[in-house]
Enzyme design. Sequence first.
Site: not given
Length: 325
Positions: A189, A242, A268
């Site tokens: 991440k 991610k 997002s």
Amino acid sequence: MRRMRRLRAPGIREMVAETQLSLKDMIQPIFVDERISLPKAIEAMPGQFRQSLESLEVEAGLLEDLGVPAVLLFGLPAQKDEVGLGAYDPEGVIQRAVRRIKETCNLIVITDLCLCEYTSHGHCGLIRGETVLNDETLPILGKIASSHAEAGADIIAPSGMMDHMVRAIRTALDLDEYTDTPILSYAAKYASTFYGPFREAAESGFAFGDRKGYQMNPANAAEALWEVQLDIEEGADMVMVKPAMPYLDILRMVKDMFGVPTAAYQVSGEYSMIVAAAERGWLNEEAAFLEALTCIKRAGADMIITYWAKEYATKINNEELRMIP
Ligand code: PBG
């Protein structure tokens, strides 16, 4: 003479396509806000809503009917504090949300496990001064994991990027006899600016600093393999890369190197960029999502977490959508 265009004729093109998107691989994130009673639009993510505990039931039923297999839950608690007590309260927003969904439908419920939505400072761990404490945070992550499993979560997805979080969570789950609850670790991440709209969606902006001390540097690839390896050794059943689209090289390497079930998170910012460009008439929303999602799958994703899952499912159900971009 070789003519590559022969296989690009309508019909043949689809037959020889190497990658097929499938609704079976998609996971819809849902934000549950215990302070509201009606769904509330998220401005920075047009088309996305925070759900109340009541509207969540309706939304979950709708997703199940549309054939979306799984949801990823984020909670917005009524109260936050320094140490994130609400994150493992048996009557906390996520615990109640999971019970409601599991009582009313058969969706696979994945819970995002992090402190940042529950702490007043918005960081993913306990703090001292302006330092995020790693080891002091671990037992709390274990407690949160057990409380999610107790509520009925099918998969626990720790996203805080604390070192050894997977081991702490596996140990806590096993001690509490949730030996069969799998862990999907946010293993690679990155400290990404593409999480921008999520900060409004989950109200998880931070009071000071940034997350660069615990999330990965976008400049690094080898380090991602190291992160993933550590998480697998500690007991992760599935791993995640991610964000997705700017990190497809990482996704491909992780899948090739480890071969474990690998998720990609179209975050997002990736969602809102497409929707905003489409609103201005600069891109075709459907075509852009289809292409992006197909490429994420082509790069090695077995599962895709995407805010567009419901829309995709709706279009598939209405037979409006061609499966191949
Ligand atoms: C919490 C968390 C974040 C996202 C998922 N879990 C925010 C962050 O790490 O700053 C981002 C998801 C998105 O942007 O869609 N740790």
